[in-house]
Motif scaffolding. Structure first.
Motif, PDB file in Angstrom:
ATOM      1  N   LEU A  21       0.845  -1.194   0.000  1.00  0.00           N
ATOM      2  CA  LEU A  21       0.000   0.000   0.000  1.00  0.00           C
ATOM      3  C   LEU A  21       0.881   1.244   0.000  1.00  0.00           C
ATOM      4  O   LEU A  21       1.986   1.227   0.562  1.00  0.00           O
ATOM      5  CB  LEU A  21      -0.900  -0.010   1.242  1.00  0.00           C
ATOM      6  N   TRP A  23       1.099   3.964   1.578  1.00  0.00           N
ATOM      7  CA  TRP A  23       1.583   4.559   2.829  1.00  0.00           C
ATOM      8  C   TRP A  23       2.526   3.622   3.585  1.00  0.00           C
ATOM      9  O   TRP A  23       2.981   3.921   4.665  1.00  0.00           O
ATOM     10  CB  TRP A  23       0.421   4.951   3.723  1.00  0.00           C
ATOM     11  N   VAL A  45      -9.898   0.566   1.896  1.00  0.00           N
ATOM     12  CA  VAL A  45      -8.560   0.799   1.349  1.00  0.00           C
ATOM     13  C   VAL A  45      -8.625   1.218  -0.129  1.00  0.00           C
ATOM     14  O   VAL A  45      -7.970   2.168  -0.553  1.00  0.00           O
ATOM     15  CB  VAL A  45      -7.692  -0.471   1.513  1.00  0.00           C
ATOM     16  N   TYR A 120      -7.043   4.932  18.963  1.00  0.00           N
ATOM     17  CA  TYR A 120      -6.670   4.073  17.832  1.00  0.00           C
ATOM     18  C   TYR A 120      -5.594   4.738  16.958  1.00  0.00           C
ATOM     19  O   TYR A 120      -4.552   4.162  16.667  1.00  0.00           O
ATOM     20  CB  TYR A 120      -7.898   3.731  16.950  1.00  0.00           C
ATOM     21  N   LEU A 128       3.464   2.233  14.230  1.00  0.00           N
ATOM     22  CA  LEU A 128       3.893   2.054  12.827  1.00  0.00           C
ATOM     23  C   LEU A 128       5.017   3.011  12.456  1.00  0.00           C
ATOM     24  O   LEU A 128       5.936   2.652  11.725  1.00  0.00           O
ATOM     25  CB  LEU A 128       2.725   2.275  11.860  1.00  0.00           C
ATOM     26  N   GLU A 177      -0.241  -4.092  12.106  1.00  0.00           N
ATOM     27  CA  GLU A 177      -0.671  -4.092  10.695  1.00  0.00           C
ATOM     28  C   GLU A 177      -1.039  -5.495  10.233  1.00  0.00           C
ATOM     29  O   GLU A 177      -1.918  -5.674   9.386  1.00  0.00           O
ATOM     30  CB  GLU A 177       0.421  -3.504   9.803  1.00  0.00           C
ATOM     31  N   ASP A 181      -4.471  -6.559   8.471  1.00  0.00           N
ATOM     32  CA  ASP A 181      -4.522  -7.241   7.174  1.00  0.00           C
ATOM     33  C   ASP A 181      -5.244  -8.577   7.284  1.00  0.00           C
ATOM     34  O   ASP A 181      -6.004  -8.963   6.394  1.00  0.00           O
ATOM     35  CB  ASP A 181      -3.104  -7.461   6.617  1.00  0.00           C
TER      36      ASP A 181
HETATM   37  N1  ADE Z   1      -6.764   0.063   8.027  1.00  0.00           N
HETATM   38  C1  ADE Z   1      -6.463   0.955   8.974  1.00  0.00           C
HETATM   39  N2  ADE Z   1      -5.142   1.159   9.036  1.00  0.00           N
HETATM   40  C2  ADE Z   1      -4.587   0.387   8.098  1.00  0.00           C
HETATM   41  C3  ADE Z   1      -3.259   0.161   7.661  1.00  0.00           C
HETATM   42  N3  ADE Z   1      -2.238   0.804   8.216  1.00  0.00           N
HETATM   43  N4  ADE Z   1      -3.075  -0.707   6.680  1.00  0.00           N
HETATM   44  C4  ADE Z   1      -4.123  -1.326   6.131  1.00  0.00           C
HETATM   45  N5  ADE Z   1      -5.376  -1.186   6.490  1.00  0.00           N
HETATM   46  C5  ADE Z   1      -5.615  -0.325   7.464  1.00  0.00           C
END
Ligand code: ADE
Length: 374
Positions: A21, A23, A45, A120, A128, A177, A181
Motif C-alpha cells: 500500500l 503509505w 482501502v 486508535y 507504525l 498491521e 490485514d
Molecule cells: N486500516 C487501517 N489502518 C490500516 C493500515 N495501516 N493498513 C491497512 N489497512 C488499514
C-alpha cells in the motif's frame, strides 16, 4: 499455545502476505502514516488509495498542508465523507508546524493531544511510525481478537487490554498491521477464509464451528429518516447559488445548493420555510426567501430528481428542484443558516468542495435535457 507463538505465526504470515500500500513505503513517513490512518477510518482501502496519492502530491509535507487554506483541504477530501477528519488534520498540522517545529509527537499521550487523534490513531502512529509498543483496536482487530479468544460480547476495555497483552516486544507496528490485514483479507465479517488463516489452530471461534458468529452483533437500531427540499437556483448568466455550511457543524465548510428540512404534511402552515410533502411552487419561493432574502417566483420550477444519502445517525432524502431566473442574480440580502452565499459559475462549482450529494445534484443538473434557454 503461548501468546508469543501467536505473534510469531502472525508476523511470519505477514512477511509473505502483507499488502503493498502506498503509505507503507519504507522508510515510513510519520505524516503519511497519520494521513492514511485518518483516511482509512470508516473508509475502504481501495477508496482511500487515489485520495492518498492526490493528497500527498499536493501536500507532500506537513508544512505544505499547514500553509494551505481550509477550502483547498476540503476540496481534496471531497467525496471521502466525515469532513471533520480533514478539518482536524489541517488544524493539527498547523499546531505541529507552528508549535512543535514540524515534529509529530512520538507517544500515544502526546499524539492524543492533537485534534482528531483518538486512541486508535495514536496507537497506530506510535507503533507504525515510531516503533512504540502501543496497541490498536479498529473494526478488523476487534473481530480477529473476538474470534481467536471466542468472545461473543467483549467490552472495548477487555479488547484493548487483550490487544496490549499480545504485542510482541519488538515489531509492534508490524504486528498491528498484520492484525489489520488478517481482518481485512482472511478473517472477514461474513465468510472468513479459515483455511488460509495462520491462527486457525489457536482460534476458539473456528474450533466452535461458527467463526462468523463472533463477535455477536447488537440488534440494529432503526436509523431515523429525514427529508429535505433543495433548490438549484440558476441565474440568467448560468451561475448557481451555493451556500457554505457553517464551519463547525455537520459537513462544516462544504458548499451546497440551498436546502431546507421538509416538514411533515400539515406542519407547513406553521413553518413556512419548510415545504410540505405536497409541494407547491410558493413553498420554493418561501424557502429561497427564508434562506437568502431573495424574492423569486418559482412557478416554473422543474423537478430534477431525488438524492439519498446515509449518514452515520440518519438517512436523508433530498427532493431537488431547478428554478431559473431570467436575469443575473442579485447578491442575496441575507444568509440564513450559511456562512456565505455565492453565485458560482460552472467552473467555480467544479472547483469548490461540495458535499457528496451536492456533487451528485450538480451532475444531475448537468446531465438533464437542455432547454431552449441553455
Ligand atoms: N486500516 C487501517 N489502518 C490500516 C493500515 N495501516 N493498513 C491497512 N489497512 C488499514
Amino acid at each position: 499455545m503461548t501468546r508469543s507463538a501467536l505473534a510469531s505465526r502472525l508476523l511470519r504470515w505477514f512477511e509473505r502476505h502483507k499488502r503493498d500500500l502506498p503509505w507503507r513505503r519504507e522508510p515510513r513517513d510519520p505524516y503519511h502514516v497519520w494521513l492514511s490512518e485518518v483516511m482509512l477510518q470508516q473508509t475502504q482501502v481501495a477508496t482511500v488509495i487515489p485520495y492518498f496519492e492526490r493528497w500527498t502530491q499536493r501536500f507532500p509535507t506537513l508544512e505544505t498542508l499547514a500553509a494551505a487554506p481550509l477550502d483547498e483541504v476540503l476540496k481534496l477530501w471531497e467525496g471521502l465523507g466525515y469532513y471533520a477528519r480533514a478539518r482536524n488534520l489541517h488544524a493539527a498540522a498547523r499546531i505541529i508546524v507552528h508549535e512543535r517545529r514540524g515534529q509529530l509527537p512520538r507517544t500515544v499521550e502526546g499524539l492524543m493531544a492533537l485534534p482528531g487523534v483518538g486512541r486508535y490513531t495514536a496507537g497506530a502512529i506510535a507503533s507504525l511510525a515510531f516503533g512504540a509498543r502501543a496497541p490498536v483496536l479498529d473494526g478488523n482487530v476487534r473481530r480477529v481478537l473476538s474470534r481467536i479468544f471466542g468472545l461473543a460480547r467483549p467490552t472495548e476495555a477487555e479488547l484493548w487490554t487483550l490487544a496490549e497483552s499480545l504485542l510482541p516486544r519488538r515489531r509492534a507496528g508490524a504486528f498491528n498491521e498484520a492484525l489489520m490485514d488478517l481482518g481485512a483479507t482472511i478473517c472477514t465479517p461474513r465468510a472468513p477464509r479459515c483455511s488460509a488463516c495462520p491462527l486457525r489452530a489457536l482460534c476458539k471461534a473456528y474450533a466452535g464451528g461458527h467463526p462468523e458468529a463472533y463477535p455477536s452483533k447488537p440488534a440494529k437500531q432503526q436509523t431515523p429518516h429525514r427529508e429535505a427540499t433543495t433548490v438549484v437556483l440558476v441565474d440568467g448568466a448560468g451561475r448557481a447559488l451555493l451556500g457554505q455550511r457553517p464551519r463547525h457543524g455537520l459537513l462544516g465548510g462544504l458548499w451546497e445548493f440551498i436546502s431546507a428540512p421538509r416538514a411533515p404534511a400539515g406542519a407547513a402552515a406553521r413553518h413556512r420555510s419548510c415545504p410540505p410533502t405536497d409541494l407547491h411552487p410558493s413553498d420554493l419561493t418561501d424557502l429561497i426567501a427564508h434562506k437568502t432574502g431573495l424574492r423569486v417566483k418559482a412557478t416554473q420550477a422543474e423537478q430534477l430528481g431525488i438524492v439519498k444519502h446515509a449518514f452515520t445517525h440518519f438517512k436523508l432524502t433530498r427532493r431537488v428542484w431547478l428554478v431559473r431566473l431570467p436575469m443575473p442574480g442579485r447578491t442575496p440580502p441575507r444568509t440564513n443558516g450559511y456562512d456565505r452565499l455565492i453565485w458560482a459559475t460552472p467552473a467555480e462549482v467544479e472547483r469548490l468542495a461540495l458535499t457528496r450529494s451536492d456533487r451528485r445534484i450538480w451532475e444531475m443538473y448537468r446531465a438533464r435535457r437542455p432547454t431552449l434557454f441553455d
